[in-house]
Structure formats: C-alpha cells, structure tokens
Scaffold this motif. Structure first.
Motif, PDB file in Angstrom:
ATOM      1  N   GLY A 236       3.659 -48.454   1.269  1.00  0.00           N
ATOM      2  CA  GLY A 236       3.321 -47.305   2.085  1.00  0.00           C
ATOM      3  C   GLY A 236       3.518 -47.500   3.575  1.00  0.00           C
ATOM      4  O   GLY A 236       3.223 -46.607   4.364  1.00  0.00           O
ATOM      5  N   GLU A 237       4.012 -48.672   3.983  1.00  0.00           N
ATOM      6  CA  GLU A 237       4.226 -48.965   5.405  1.00  0.00           C
ATOM      7  C   GLU A 237       5.666 -49.404   5.633  1.00  0.00           C
ATOM      8  O   GLU A 237       6.369 -49.782   4.710  1.00  0.00           O
ATOM      9  CB  GLU A 237       3.274 -50.079   5.875  1.00  0.00           C
ATOM     10  CG  GLU A 237       1.807 -49.733   5.744  1.00  0.00           C
ATOM     11  CD  GLU A 237       0.894 -50.880   6.198  1.00  0.00           C
ATOM     12  OE1 GLU A 237       1.360 -51.773   6.932  1.00  0.00           O
ATOM     13  OE2 GLU A 237      -0.280 -50.868   5.808  1.00  0.00           O
ATOM     14  N   GLU A 238       6.070 -49.361   6.895  1.00  0.00           N
ATOM     15  CA  GLU A 238       7.381 -49.890   7.265  1.00  0.00           C
ATOM     16  C   GLU A 238       7.344 -51.416   7.146  1.00  0.00           C
ATOM     17  O   GLU A 238       6.316 -52.036   7.433  1.00  0.00           O
ATOM     18  CB  GLU A 238       7.723 -49.504   8.712  1.00  0.00           C
ATOM     19  CG  GLU A 238       8.091 -48.042   8.882  1.00  0.00           C
ATOM     20  CD  GLU A 238       9.373 -47.683   8.162  1.00  0.00           C
ATOM     21  OE1 GLU A 238      10.375 -48.416   8.295  1.00  0.00           O
ATOM     22  OE2 GLU A 238       9.365 -46.668   7.443  1.00  0.00           O
ATOM     23  N   PRO A 239       8.465 -52.032   6.747  1.00  0.00           N
ATOM     24  CA  PRO A 239       8.481 -53.501   6.664  1.00  0.00           C
ATOM     25  C   PRO A 239       8.238 -54.125   8.044  1.00  0.00           C
ATOM     26  O   PRO A 239       8.649 -53.581   9.062  1.00  0.00           O
ATOM     27  CB  PRO A 239       9.893 -53.831   6.185  1.00  0.00           C
ATOM     28  CG  PRO A 239      10.483 -52.556   5.713  1.00  0.00           C
ATOM     29  CD  PRO A 239       9.738 -51.444   6.361  1.00  0.00           C
TER      30      PRO A 239
ATOM     31  N   VAL B  40      12.065 -54.380  -3.707  1.00  0.00           N
ATOM     32  CA  VAL B  40      10.646 -54.373  -3.336  1.00  0.00           C
ATOM     33  C   VAL B  40       9.976 -53.086  -3.817  1.00  0.00           C
ATOM     34  O   VAL B  40       8.848 -53.123  -4.316  1.00  0.00           O
ATOM     35  CB  VAL B  40      10.476 -54.563  -1.806  1.00  0.00           C
ATOM     36  CG1 VAL B  40       9.053 -54.275  -1.376  1.00  0.00           C
ATOM     37  CG2 VAL B  40      10.869 -55.982  -1.412  1.00  0.00           C
ATOM     38  N   VAL B  41      10.663 -51.958  -3.695  1.00  0.00           N
ATOM     39  CA  VAL B  41      10.121 -50.680  -4.186  1.00  0.00           C
ATOM     40  C   VAL B  41       9.822 -50.793  -5.682  1.00  0.00           C
ATOM     41  O   VAL B  41       8.784 -50.323  -6.160  1.00  0.00           O
ATOM     42  CB  VAL B  41      11.088 -49.508  -3.884  1.00  0.00           C
ATOM     43  CG1 VAL B  41      10.706 -48.251  -4.652  1.00  0.00           C
ATOM     44  CG2 VAL B  41      11.113 -49.231  -2.387  1.00  0.00           C
TER      45      VAL B  41
ATOM     46  N   LYS C 118       1.346 -54.887  -4.258  1.00  0.00           N
ATOM     47  CA  LYS C 118       1.069 -54.164  -3.017  1.00  0.00           C
ATOM     48  C   LYS C 118       1.813 -54.740  -1.816  1.00  0.00           C
ATOM     49  O   LYS C 118       2.155 -54.012  -0.888  1.00  0.00           O
ATOM     50  CB  LYS C 118      -0.435 -54.161  -2.715  1.00  0.00           C
ATOM     51  CG  LYS C 118      -1.280 -53.575  -3.823  1.00  0.00           C
ATOM     52  CD  LYS C 118      -1.045 -52.105  -3.972  1.00  0.00           C
ATOM     53  CE  LYS C 118      -1.960 -51.527  -5.041  1.00  0.00           C
ATOM     54  NZ  LYS C 118      -1.457 -50.298  -5.594  1.00  0.00           N
ATOM     55  N   GLN C 119       2.019 -56.062  -1.804  1.00  0.00           N
ATOM     56  CA  GLN C 119       2.681 -56.718  -0.673  1.00  0.00           C
ATOM     57  C   GLN C 119       3.720 -57.700  -1.195  1.00  0.00           C
ATOM     58  O   GLN C 119       3.455 -58.432  -2.146  1.00  0.00           O
ATOM     59  CB  GLN C 119       1.670 -57.475   0.189  1.00  0.00           C
ATOM     60  CG  GLN C 119       0.623 -56.581   0.825  1.00  0.00           C
ATOM     61  CD  GLN C 119      -0.321 -57.352   1.716  1.00  0.00           C
ATOM     62  OE1 GLN C 119       0.109 -58.165   2.534  1.00  0.00           O
ATOM     63  NE2 GLN C 119      -1.606 -57.089   1.579  1.00  0.00           N
ATOM     64  N   VAL C 120       4.880 -57.708  -0.549  1.00  0.00           N
ATOM     65  CA  VAL C 120       5.954 -58.624  -0.929  1.00  0.00           C
ATOM     66  C   VAL C 120       6.464 -59.317   0.331  1.00  0.00           C
ATOM     67  O   VAL C 120       6.890 -58.657   1.283  1.00  0.00           O
ATOM     68  CB  VAL C 120       7.116 -57.876  -1.631  1.00  0.00           C
ATOM     69  CG1 VAL C 120       8.231 -58.850  -1.998  1.00  0.00           C
ATOM     70  CG2 VAL C 120       6.620 -57.121  -2.856  1.00  0.00           C
ATOM     71  N   LEU C 121       6.427 -60.637   0.331  1.00  0.00           N
ATOM     72  CA  LEU C 121       6.933 -61.440   1.440  1.00  0.00           C
ATOM     73  C   LEU C 121       8.313 -61.942   1.052  1.00  0.00           C
ATOM     74  O   LEU C 121       8.479 -62.575   0.008  1.00  0.00           O
ATOM     75  CB  LEU C 121       5.993 -62.625   1.702  1.00  0.00           C
ATOM     76  CG  LEU C 121       6.409 -63.621   2.774  1.00  0.00           C
ATOM     77  CD1 LEU C 121       6.534 -62.938   4.136  1.00  0.00           C
ATOM     78  CD2 LEU C 121       5.406 -64.766   2.837  1.00  0.00           C
ATOM     79  N   VAL C 122       9.309 -61.635   1.891  1.00  0.00           N
ATOM     80  CA  VAL C 122      10.685 -62.015   1.596  1.00  0.00           C
ATOM     81  C   VAL C 122      11.190 -62.959   2.679  1.00  0.00           C
ATOM     82  O   VAL C 122      11.149 -62.636   3.867  1.00  0.00           O
ATOM     83  CB  VAL C 122      11.603 -60.763   1.516  1.00  0.00           C
ATOM     84  CG1 VAL C 122      13.039 -61.171   1.222  1.00  0.00           C
ATOM     85  CG2 VAL C 122      11.088 -59.788   0.474  1.00  0.00           C
ATOM     86  N   LYS C 123      11.667 -64.133   2.248  1.00  0.00           N
ATOM     87  CA  LYS C 123      12.277 -65.088   3.168  1.00  0.00           C
ATOM     88  C   LYS C 123      13.778 -64.849   3.149  1.00  0.00           C
ATOM     89  O   LYS C 123      14.381 -64.778   2.086  1.00  0.00           O
ATOM     90  CB  LYS C 123      11.944 -66.516   2.729  1.00  0.00           C
ATOM     91  CG  LYS C 123      10.443 -66.802   2.769  1.00  0.00           C
ATOM     92  CD  LYS C 123      10.103 -68.165   2.218  1.00  0.00           C
ATOM     93  CE  LYS C 123      10.067 -68.090   0.716  1.00  0.00           C
ATOM     94  NZ  LYS C 123       9.580 -69.301   0.061  1.00  0.00           N
TER      95      LYS C 123
END
Length: 114
Positions: free
Chosen positions: A39-42, A13-14, A22-27
């Motif tokens: 820049g935020e915690e998951p 993701v990094v 900017k945003q990654v959704l992981v299933k």
C-alpha cells in the motif's frame, strides 16, 4: 517470475503481497536495495560506495543482518536501509565472509561521515 528489471521485481512483490506478505526487502546488488511495504511506494536505497571492493562474499548476509538489527532497535525503515547499506559497504572492503562483518562502531562512523 523474471526479476531483471525494477518493474518485474515490483510485479513479483505485488504477487507476494497478494499471498499475505506485507513487507518485502529486495537486495539489488550494485543497484542498492528497496523495501516494498504493501500500500506504499517502495523505499529505495542506493549503495554506499566503497573505497575499494575486495570481496563481495557475505555482503548480502551482512546487509540483511544489519537491517534486522536496525529494525528491532526501532529505527525508521529508511534508516534501516541506510544502516544496512553502510554495513554492506564496509563488508565488501575486506576479504572473507567472517572477517568482513563490520562492527557497530565502524558502521556508525561511516554513516556519520556521509
């Protein structure tokens, strides 16, 4: 990149963030899901257990669609993940991809029962 562990997923993701995503959704299947915002915690969401699992076909698509619906409706990211988890939980309890897609009423009823 390998993505077997949460640490490996985070590293992947990094890399996506460095490419401008900017945003990654992981299933994560039975381990739930996570939303990575640069820049935020998951934000992690565990699965919402199903009374019975008959068929997982379409569960990921159901999750993604439900997340998108909640997002365009202006729900918080955490609420989007929970709404999507509820939809996926209902999905796996019905055989077949199309018949298992839950309606909004069913998802909301499940969320209210938690």
């Amino acid at each position: 990149m390998e993505t077997e562990s949460f640490e490996q997923i985070t590293q992947a993701v990094v890399k996506c963030h460095k490419m401008g995503v900017k945003q990654v959704l992981v299933k994560l299947g039975a381990k739930g899901s996570a939303l990575f915002i640069e820049g935020e915690e998951p934000i992690k969401q565990p699965i919402i257990s199903a009374a019975k699992v008959l068929d997982t076909t379409g569960a990921g698509d159901t999750f993604t669609a439900a997340f998108a619906v909640a997002l365009v409706e202006g729900k918080s990211r955490k609420e989007c993940l929970k709404f999507a988890a509820a939809a996926a939980s209902l999905c796996v309890q019905v055989k077949g991809a199309i018949p298992s897609m839950p309606d909004r009423k069913s998802v909301l009823e499940l969320l209210h029962s938690l």
